[in-house]
Write a protein that holds these residues in place. Sequence first.
Motif, PDB file in Angstrom:
ATOM      1  N   LEU A  49       0.653  -1.088   0.150  1.00  0.00           N
ATOM      2  CA  LEU A  49      -0.271  -0.123   0.095  1.00  0.00           C
ATOM      3  C   LEU A  49       0.999   1.236  -0.014  1.00  0.00           C
ATOM      4  CD1 LEU A  49      -3.020   1.371   0.153  1.00  0.00           C
ATOM      5  CD2 LEU A  49      -2.375   1.414   2.755  1.00  0.00           C
ATOM      6  N   THR A  50       0.617   2.144  -1.101  1.00  0.00           N
ATOM      7  CA  THR A  50       1.301   3.408  -1.018  1.00  0.00           C
ATOM      8  C   THR A  50       0.130   4.555  -0.770  1.00  0.00           C
ATOM      9  OG1 THR A  50       3.206   2.374  -2.259  1.00  0.00           O
ATOM     10  CG2 THR A  50       2.993   4.786  -2.332  1.00  0.00           C
ATOM     11  N   ILE A  51       0.610   5.519  -0.279  1.00  0.00           N
ATOM     12  CA  ILE A  51      -0.171   6.745  -0.189  1.00  0.00           C
ATOM     13  C   ILE A  51       0.778   7.829  -0.569  1.00  0.00           C
ATOM     14  CG2 ILE A  51      -1.546   8.543   1.308  1.00  0.00           C
ATOM     15  CD1 ILE A  51      -2.238   6.143   2.967  1.00  0.00           C
ATOM     16  N   ASN A  52       0.241   8.845  -1.615  1.00  0.00           N
ATOM     17  CA  ASN A  52       1.242   9.965  -2.346  1.00  0.00           C
ATOM     18  C   ASN A  52       0.531  11.263  -2.171  1.00  0.00           C
ATOM     19  OD1 ASN A  52       3.534   8.188  -3.208  1.00  0.00           O
ATOM     20  ND2 ASN A  52       2.035   7.449  -4.949  1.00  0.00           N
ATOM     21  N   SER A  53       1.077  12.284  -2.226  1.00  0.00           N
ATOM     22  CA  SER A  53       0.591  13.341  -2.232  1.00  0.00           C
ATOM     23  C   SER A  53       1.346  14.434  -2.949  1.00  0.00           C
ATOM     24  CB  SER A  53       0.395  14.018  -0.676  1.00  0.00           C
ATOM     25  OG  SER A  53      -0.623  13.396   0.173  1.00  0.00           O
ATOM     26  N   THR A  54       0.769  15.509  -3.590  1.00  0.00           N
ATOM     27  CA  THR A  54       1.289  16.524  -4.097  1.00  0.00           C
ATOM     28  C   THR A  54       0.612  17.749  -3.843  1.00  0.00           C
ATOM     29  OG1 THR A  54       2.290  17.371  -6.263  1.00  0.00           O
ATOM     30  CG2 THR A  54       0.150  16.159  -6.467  1.00  0.00           C
ATOM     31  N   TYR A  55       1.338  18.883  -4.166  1.00  0.00           N
ATOM     32  CA  TYR A  55       0.488  20.309  -3.785  1.00  0.00           C
ATOM     33  C   TYR A  55       0.555  20.969  -5.400  1.00  0.00           C
ATOM     34  CZ  TYR A  55      -0.311  25.219  -2.353  1.00  0.00           C
ATOM     35  OH  TYR A  55      -0.611  26.157  -2.258  1.00  0.00           O
ATOM     36  N   ILE A  56      -0.956  21.168  -5.548  1.00  0.00           N
ATOM     37  CA  ILE A  56      -1.110  22.077  -6.705  1.00  0.00           C
ATOM     38  C   ILE A  56      -1.219  23.459  -6.456  1.00  0.00           C
ATOM     39  CG2 ILE A  56      -2.637  22.118  -8.770  1.00  0.00           C
ATOM     40  CD1 ILE A  56      -3.645  19.312  -7.751  1.00  0.00           C
ATOM     41  N   PRO A  57      -0.450  24.507  -6.896  1.00  0.00           N
ATOM     42  CA  PRO A  57      -0.454  25.751  -6.470  1.00  0.00           C
ATOM     43  C   PRO A  57      -1.550  26.376  -7.380  1.00  0.00           C
ATOM     44  CG  PRO A  57       1.522  25.485  -7.976  1.00  0.00           C
ATOM     45  CD  PRO A  57       0.933  23.802  -7.561  1.00  0.00           C
ATOM     46  N   GLY A  58      -2.039  27.616  -7.113  1.00  0.00           N
ATOM     47  CA  GLY A  58      -2.993  28.247  -7.702  1.00  0.00           C
ATOM     48  C   GLY A  58      -3.001  29.830  -6.983  1.00  0.00           C
ATOM     49  N   GLY A  59      -3.926  30.568  -7.522  1.00  0.00           N
ATOM     50  CA  GLY A  59      -4.227  31.867  -6.941  1.00  0.00           C
ATOM     51  C   GLY A  59      -5.459  32.027  -6.087  1.00  0.00           C
ATOM     52  N   GLY A  61      -8.837  31.953  -4.969  1.00  0.00           N
ATOM     53  CA  GLY A  61     -10.016  31.453  -5.274  1.00  0.00           C
ATOM     54  C   GLY A  61      -9.877  30.022  -6.234  1.00  0.00           C
ATOM     55  N   ASN A  62      -8.683  29.815  -6.636  1.00  0.00           N
ATOM     56  CA  ASN A  62      -8.334  28.758  -7.264  1.00  0.00           C
ATOM     57  C   ASN A  62      -7.234  28.036  -7.074  1.00  0.00           C
ATOM     58  OD1 ASN A  62      -6.617  30.082  -8.940  1.00  0.00           O
ATOM     59  ND2 ASN A  62      -8.056  30.447 -10.410  1.00  0.00           N
ATOM     60  N   GLY A  63      -7.269  26.713  -7.310  1.00  0.00           N
ATOM     61  CA  GLY A  63      -5.943  25.922  -7.218  1.00  0.00           C
ATOM     62  C   GLY A  63      -5.551  25.897  -5.707  1.00  0.00           C
ATOM     63  N   ASN A  64      -4.352  25.968  -5.108  1.00  0.00           N
ATOM     64  CA  ASN A  64      -3.988  25.599  -3.751  1.00  0.00           C
ATOM     65  C   ASN A  64      -4.625  24.251  -3.161  1.00  0.00           C
ATOM     66  OD1 ASN A  64      -2.544  28.113  -3.713  1.00  0.00           O
ATOM     67  ND2 ASN A  64      -4.437  29.061  -3.548  1.00  0.00           N
ATOM     68  N   VAL A  65      -4.474  23.239  -3.757  1.00  0.00           N
ATOM     69  CA  VAL A  65      -4.882  21.846  -3.668  1.00  0.00           C
ATOM     70  C   VAL A  65      -3.966  20.916  -3.007  1.00  0.00           C
ATOM     71  CG1 VAL A  65      -6.391  20.177  -4.257  1.00  0.00           C
ATOM     72  CG2 VAL A  65      -6.735  22.132  -5.203  1.00  0.00           C
ATOM     73  N   LEU A  66      -3.953  20.079  -1.964  1.00  0.00           N
ATOM     74  CA  LEU A  66      -3.362  19.135  -1.435  1.00  0.00           C
ATOM     75  C   LEU A  66      -4.021  17.890  -2.126  1.00  0.00           C
ATOM     76  CD1 LEU A  66      -0.747  18.236  -0.162  1.00  0.00           C
ATOM     77  CD2 LEU A  66      -2.244  17.827   1.969  1.00  0.00           C
ATOM     78  N   PHE A  67      -3.378  17.381  -3.144  1.00  0.00           N
ATOM     79  CA  PHE A  67      -3.993  16.229  -3.939  1.00  0.00           C
ATOM     80  C   PHE A  67      -3.368  14.899  -3.352  1.00  0.00           C
ATOM     81  CE2 PHE A  67      -4.198  13.403  -7.552  1.00  0.00           C
ATOM     82  CZ  PHE A  67      -5.573  13.143  -7.489  1.00  0.00           C
ATOM     83  N   THR A  68      -3.946  14.011  -2.791  1.00  0.00           N
ATOM     84  CA  THR A  68      -3.690  12.976  -1.997  1.00  0.00           C
ATOM     85  C   THR A  68      -4.290  11.624  -2.819  1.00  0.00           C
ATOM     86  OG1 THR A  68      -3.035  13.807  -0.017  1.00  0.00           O
ATOM     87  CG2 THR A  68      -3.105  11.508   0.173  1.00  0.00           C
ATOM     88  N   PHE A  69      -3.573  10.666  -2.789  1.00  0.00           N
ATOM     89  CA  PHE A  69      -4.109   9.266  -3.315  1.00  0.00           C
ATOM     90  C   PHE A  69      -3.521   8.163  -2.960  1.00  0.00           C
ATOM     91  CE2 PHE A  69      -0.921  10.952  -6.444  1.00  0.00           C
ATOM     92  CZ  PHE A  69      -0.400   9.922  -6.898  1.00  0.00           C
ATOM     93  N   ALA A  70      -3.910   6.986  -3.185  1.00  0.00           N
ATOM     94  CA  ALA A  70      -3.503   5.921  -2.826  1.00  0.00           C
ATOM     95  C   ALA A  70      -3.529   4.681  -3.698  1.00  0.00           C
ATOM     96  CB  ALA A  70      -4.089   5.134  -1.444  1.00  0.00           C
ATOM     97  N   HIS A  71      -2.623   3.835  -3.639  1.00  0.00           N
ATOM     98  CA  HIS A  71      -2.669   2.692  -4.552  1.00  0.00           C
ATOM     99  C   HIS A  71      -2.133   1.450  -4.030  1.00  0.00           C
ATOM    100  CE1 HIS A  71       1.712   2.803  -6.025  1.00  0.00           C
ATOM    101  NE2 HIS A  71       1.469   4.033  -5.814  1.00  0.00           N
ATOM    102  N   TYR A  72      -2.582   0.216  -4.458  1.00  0.00           N
ATOM    103  CA  TYR A  72      -2.197  -1.208  -3.859  1.00  0.00           C
ATOM    104  C   TYR A  72      -1.727  -1.910  -4.906  1.00  0.00           C
ATOM    105  CZ  TYR A  72      -2.538  -5.199  -0.917  1.00  0.00           C
ATOM    106  OH  TYR A  72      -2.222  -6.340  -0.254  1.00  0.00           O
ATOM    107  N   HIS A  73      -0.624  -2.413  -4.748  1.00  0.00           N
ATOM    108  CA  HIS A  73      -0.201  -3.461  -5.818  1.00  0.00           C
ATOM    109  C   HIS A  73      -0.688  -4.871  -5.277  1.00  0.00           C
ATOM    110  CE1 HIS A  73       2.692  -0.240  -7.323  1.00  0.00           C
ATOM    111  NE2 HIS A  73       2.783   0.085  -6.136  1.00  0.00           N
ATOM    112  N   PHE A  74      -1.196  -5.513  -6.028  1.00  0.00           N
ATOM    113  CA  PHE A  74      -1.653  -6.813  -5.900  1.00  0.00           C
ATOM    114  C   PHE A  74      -0.607  -7.878  -6.320  1.00  0.00           C
ATOM    115  CE2 PHE A  74      -5.542  -4.780  -6.348  1.00  0.00           C
ATOM    116  CZ  PHE A  74      -6.265  -5.143  -5.268  1.00  0.00           C
TER     117      PHE A  74
END
Length: 74
Positions: A49-59, A61-74
């Motif tokens: 199991l892996t949990i990754n995150s990246t930060y999407i910059p913006g101005g 009222g838009n952007g400035n998002v912490l994007f987190t997602f996970a994936h599982y290797h079978f």
Amino acid sequence: YAYTHPFFRAGEWRAEIGYTAFITSRTDTLHSFPFPGVLPLVGISYGNLTINSTYIPGGKGNGNVLFTFAHYHF
């Protein structure tokens, strides 16, 4: 696309750092014309199991998002 490389290991735990490359479009940038981007990527893994995150910059009222997602290797 995402690439990470482990920089710390302890048993089945791993801390990873890397980057993600992508093509995107935004209504407030280049009038919705697609453009490439690269952002840093950090992650933590336990076993398959892996949990990754990246930060999407913006101005205001838009952007400035912490994007987190996970994936599982079978």
